[in-house]
Motif scaffolding. Structure first.
Motif, PDB file in Angstrom:
ATOM      1  N   GLN A  46       0.815  -1.211   0.000  1.00  0.00           N
ATOM      2  CA  GLN A  46       0.000   0.000   0.000  1.00  0.00           C
ATOM      3  C   GLN A  46       0.851   1.265   0.000  1.00  0.00           C
ATOM      4  O   GLN A  46       0.475   2.279  -0.587  1.00  0.00           O
ATOM      5  N   ALA A  83      -7.502  -4.640   0.866  1.00  0.00           N
ATOM      6  CA  ALA A  83      -7.011  -4.492  -0.499  1.00  0.00           C
ATOM      7  C   ALA A  83      -8.139  -4.092  -1.454  1.00  0.00           C
ATOM      8  O   ALA A  83      -7.951  -3.256  -2.347  1.00  0.00           O
ATOM      9  N   LEU A 105      -4.851  -0.296  -5.586  1.00  0.00           N
ATOM     10  CA  LEU A 105      -4.505  -1.706  -5.754  1.00  0.00           C
ATOM     11  C   LEU A 105      -5.486  -2.397  -6.691  1.00  0.00           C
ATOM     12  O   LEU A 105      -6.633  -1.975  -6.839  1.00  0.00           O
ATOM     13  N   ALA A 130      -2.125  -9.489  -5.372  1.00  0.00           N
ATOM     14  CA  ALA A 130      -2.457  -8.062  -5.335  1.00  0.00           C
ATOM     15  C   ALA A 130      -1.301  -7.281  -5.931  1.00  0.00           C
ATOM     16  O   ALA A 130      -0.130  -7.643  -5.748  1.00  0.00           O
ATOM     17  N   ARG A 161      -0.134  -3.078  -7.565  1.00  0.00           N
ATOM     18  CA  ARG A 161      -0.470  -1.674  -7.695  1.00  0.00           C
ATOM     19  C   ARG A 161      -1.032  -1.401  -9.083  1.00  0.00           C
ATOM     20  O   ARG A 161      -0.865  -2.189 -10.023  1.00  0.00           O
TER      21      ARG A 161
END
Length: 550
Positions: free
Chosen positions: A280, A298, A304, A526, A528
């Protein structure tokens, strides 16, 4: 064994199980509790932010270009976070766990399979064809491919790769999968012929597995593991167990445009909350596996994005059939009747991800020959009766060894222990970190847990863990009839007959085997929002060739 439940017992609710699990104290819950911490609770000794630029700038153009998300661009470093610290062999013929992912970036197979497990994809072989009704397979090799140390890839490398896997003294866990191979020979520098003992319609698909990555014939076994030189898209100078490893782009890779990234840096952050916090904060670009307790966080972060794979992974309990008390079939059946597989799945996954409830079947649900059964339904009364018949009328006490740093494992073990107590069995749940567990307990414990990644064929899924010669046969299931059934199904070229044979095999193993498999579940990665082309691949975790940064 009974498919009926005379008590008409309802599955324990998720709320009840969580309440029950919360009564247990001590180190067993360390990983699970850490994974559920609020991001604000980051420990004081968390690693410092990683000082890397968020946006890569090509060396020949210092000015940032406008973002073009629909057009891949070259350059940059992907900072790839993982909860695991790599430990073990990078040699693909011997490796397990995270090092196998790295081996897939460095070494390549003859044939790969797509993310959906639906289509074979050429890699070091450009074409292949069966002959003699599937008893012989010819592979035409890609020309102009070079290993990282400069030598051209040739057919002798394929021969050497399979000689190592098939050598019983070498100890590759992939040997049972290729036990049908009678001979591998180079017809010329770019053509290889595999001769099989019996026909196999799945042979090309079996080459997409973890072990048969092509290694060079001119490197020693030690160099293949610690100084790897493959043909893959990325390379490293040397390999040592570490919490940070950088992979460099192979500038001579045979695929002209790919890979796009200059580097992939693996960064190990075992603590789940810190791992997600680091993503994050922008100090990681992607994480291998999103801890499920962190999923709502998330999903609520607009910076994300998530990638869900198919429900093909499994963590489960197993009984070792060659030692007491599980060498008695009545005890094994009793333990299988104690588990409420639906409640175990609900406890761990709830509505967070689409897990598939299972009935002790190791063949992944997406495989076309997978069968659904209801052979085992919870029946605590019948479980107690079987134990009394086996001589345990005064009860039974046993340790259940499990991984305490993998999400959900402790929880479903504790749920099982609660049901076992109602059937007259005391189950002592003993937890330890995964690396220690696999090194010390996995193949030794009489009652334990294990996690399995998917295999592309039903034959490999069954043969590598349940055939008599399997090196990873944690249950010690041994049946000459089962082995013969596997061979018959492998050789059958009629699809309808093969499906029928595999159904018989699965039902036999579900009834007789020592596995208690309650579900298959998907992985969730996950990343960016500036990461593109990131797809979860069941065999690789990540195929980095198509990933790029904007």
């Amino acid at each position: 064994m009974s498919d009926l439940n005379p008590l008409n017992q309802k599955p324990v609710s998720r709320r009840s199980l969580l309440k029950m699990a919360g009564l247990v104290s001590g180190g067993l819950f360390l990983a699970a509790c850490d994974a559920a911490l609020d991001p604000a609770d980051e420990p004081a000794d968390a690693p410092a932010p990683i000082d890397e630029p968020d946006t890569p700038v090509p060396a020949d153009d210092p000015a940032p270009e406008p973002e073009t998300p629909d057009q891949p661009r070259h350059g940059g470093r992907l900072r790839w976070g993982t909860e695991l610290t790599p430990d073990g062999f990078l040699d693909p013929a011997l490796g397990a766990g995270l090092p196998l992912t790295f081996a897939n970036w460095i070494y390549e197979p003859l044939v790969n399979i797509n993310e959906e497990f639906s289509e074979l994809v050429p890699r070091l072989a450009v074409s292949w064809r069966p002959e003699d009704e599937g008893r012989t397979w010819i592979f035409d090799l890609r020309q102009g491919v070079r290993f990282h140390h400069g030598r051209e890839f040739v057919a002798d490398d394929v021969v050497h790769t399979f000689e190592r896997i098939l050598d019983p003294d070498f100890g590759s866990p992939g040997r049972p999968v290729f036990s049908n191979v009678a001979n591998v020979e180079a017809l010329d520098d770019h053509t290889v012929r595999f001769t099989l003992n019996t026909a196999s319609a799945d042979f090309a698909t079996s080459l997409t597995g973890f072990q048969p990555k092509i290694v060079p014939y001119d490197l020693t076994d030690d160099e293949i593991n610690s100084e790897p030189r493959g043909t893959g898209p990325y390379m490293i100078e040397n390999y040592a167990n570490a919490d940070r490893i950088t992979f460099q782009r192979n500038e001579e890779y045979w695929e002209e445009e790919r890979p796009y990234l200059d580097e992939v840096e693996m960064i190990s952050i075992p603590e789940a909350t810190t791992l997600v916090n680091t993503l994050q904060a922008g100090d990681l670009d992607a994480i291998r596996l999103l801890p499920i307790p962190m999923l709502p966080i998330a999903e609520g972060d607009p910076s994300l994005q998530l990638s869900f794979g198919p429900a093909i992974y499994k963590d489960y309990m197993f009984m070792r059939l060659d030692v007491e008390p599980f060498n008695d079939d009545r005890v094994r059946r009793a333990f299988k009747l104690m588990a409420d597989r639906e409640a175990m799945t609900e406890l761990v996954w709830g509505d967070a991800i689409p897990a598939r409830i299972d009935d002790d079947n190791p063949v992944i649900p997406t495989n076309p020959v997978h069968v659904e059964t209801e052979i085992w339904q919870q029946d605590l009364d019948e479980a107690r009766r079987l134990l009394e018949e086996a001589g345990y009328e005064d009860g039974l006490e046993i340790d259940l060894w499990c991984m305490n740093d993998k999400y959900g494992v402790i929880e479903f073990c504790l749920a099982f222990a609660d049901w076992a107590e109602q059937a007259g069995v005391t189950v002592n749940v003993q937890g330890m970190p995964s690396d220690r567990y696999y090194a010390e307990k996995w193949l030794e414990a009489s009652f334990g847990t294990v996690g399995w990644s998917p295999r592309t064929t039903a034959d490999e899924q069954l043969r590598i863990a349940y055939s008599s010669e399997a090196a990873w046969n944690e249950t010690r299931y041994e049946s000459q009839e089962f082995d013969a059934m596997l061979d018959e199904a492998l050789a059958e070229t009629d699809e309808a007959r093969r499906a029928e044979l595999y159904e018989q095999i699965q039902r036999k193993l579900i009834k007789e085997g020592g596995q208690i498999i309650h579900c298959h579940y998907p992985y969730v990665a996950a990343m960016r929002e500036n990461v593109h082309g990131y797809k979860l691949h069941p065999m690789d975790d990540l195929d980095p060739r198509g990933v790029w940064l904007s």
